[in-house]
Design a protein around this motif. Sequence first.
Motif, PDB file in Angstrom:
ATOM      1  N   SER A 203       0.840  -1.217   0.000  1.00  9.89           N
ATOM      2  CA  SER A 203       0.000   0.000   0.000  1.00  9.89           C
ATOM      3  C   SER A 203       0.861   1.248   0.000  1.00  9.89           C
ATOM      4  O   SER A 203       0.533   2.234  -0.653  1.00  9.89           O
ATOM      5  CB  SER A 203      -0.867   0.087   1.254  1.00  9.89           C
ATOM      6  N   GLU A 208      -2.174   3.594  -2.105  1.00 12.85           N
ATOM      7  CA  GLU A 208      -3.608   3.290  -1.933  1.00 12.85           C
ATOM      8  C   GLU A 208      -3.750   1.978  -1.176  1.00 12.85           C
ATOM      9  O   GLU A 208      -2.835   1.140  -1.205  1.00 12.85           O
ATOM     10  CB  GLU A 208      -4.308   3.193  -3.296  1.00 12.85           C
ATOM     11  N   PRO A 209      -4.871   1.812  -0.482  1.00  9.25           N
ATOM     12  CA  PRO A 209      -5.032   0.563   0.273  1.00  9.25           C
ATOM     13  C   PRO A 209      -5.200  -0.631  -0.661  1.00  9.25           C
ATOM     14  O   PRO A 209      -5.736  -0.471  -1.773  1.00  9.25           O
ATOM     15  CB  PRO A 209      -6.300   0.796   1.101  1.00  9.25           C
TER      16      PRO A 209
END
Length: 345
Positions: A203, A208-209
């Motif tokens: 991540s 971003e997750p």
Amino acid sequence: MTSNVVRAERESIAAAADLLAEGGLVAFPTETVYGLGGDATRERVVARIFAAKGRPRFNPLIVHLSPGWPAEEIAIMDERAKRLAAKFWPGALTLVLTRAPGCPIALLASAGLDTVALRMPAHPIAQALLKKVHLPIAAPSANPSGRLSPTEAAHVVELLGDKVDLILDGGKCPGGLESTVIDLSVREARILRPGLVTAEEISEVLGEPVTIVNAAASAAPPPRDGDDALAPNNNVSEIISDEEIKSPGMLASHYAPKKPLRLNADAAQPGEAFLAFGPNPPRSILASLNLSPAGDLVEAAANLFAYLHRLDASQAHTIAVMPIPEDGIGAAINDRLRRAAAPRP
Ligand code: TXA
Ligand code: MG
């Protein structure tokens, strides 16, 4: 040991490369687990790998590249793929990518999907072999489908024996758990198999997750039709909801020792072997091994399969396993333990 095991050194690596070039199968160490390698560009060779493992044909293989190999000739390397490769290759990260036009990899290695899984291993013996043979090498873990992965050459001998043409003995695999598999063929990157490279590290690079598609977390029984492909169970369809399941991945029941496992055990019961973690664990009368007396998850990952292999060979009827913290690579350790403990098809 049988005669097809040789210590990995210059000449034996050159001989292994010749065997691979002729269409043979060679088991070799990587920093994660031992792989069962064959020329990824030849359908017949890839078919031999499936046959040697007893692997269902719908479960695709990882293709191994030597450092510097132009991955973009094989798969579409988007911005995310380039960033992850720059950060984690060579290493324990496998990227699932869309096959490039003119992709030279056997269709069977992709198991009918339009994607291909690529990894550039860091282990010096794997790298020397890949460099010498100068071919992309398909290599699943060198175990029969559904069984524990091998982290020592002796495990490969025991599990596959003469089904491989040559086993390069490079000692213990330092990582001990398979690579992290991340699917980048979809809009939102998702981890199909947790591994030594954690979701947090990924991540951070992607900014971003990333979701872990964790089939092993589900209580649903595994389907009966395959060995280590992603179970389209409730848990998975919830996570990826309206999207069709493009990739097999992993079955709930996998990485299994012969004996049943009992997870989250405080202590061994009579007749049980005990797999401990952390300082001063309770003892077992039969057999007891500690994944990491210091409570170090990296050390625990490196010992996991080797210790399960050993306890599997003990007198015990069951292997009781202490709870392992879920953080960092604990997620990957628990993933393997849950699969090993899942009901067998
Ligand atoms: O550490 C590792 O990854 C080891 C070493 C030898 O490299 N290899 C390994 O391969 O564990 P294998 O075949 O045992 O596991 C490959 C995993 C499977 O769960 C498979 O379903 C998934 O990767 N996979 C491979 N190609 C894929 C694809 N095109 N799409 C989705 N999943 C894929
Ligand atoms: Mg495997």
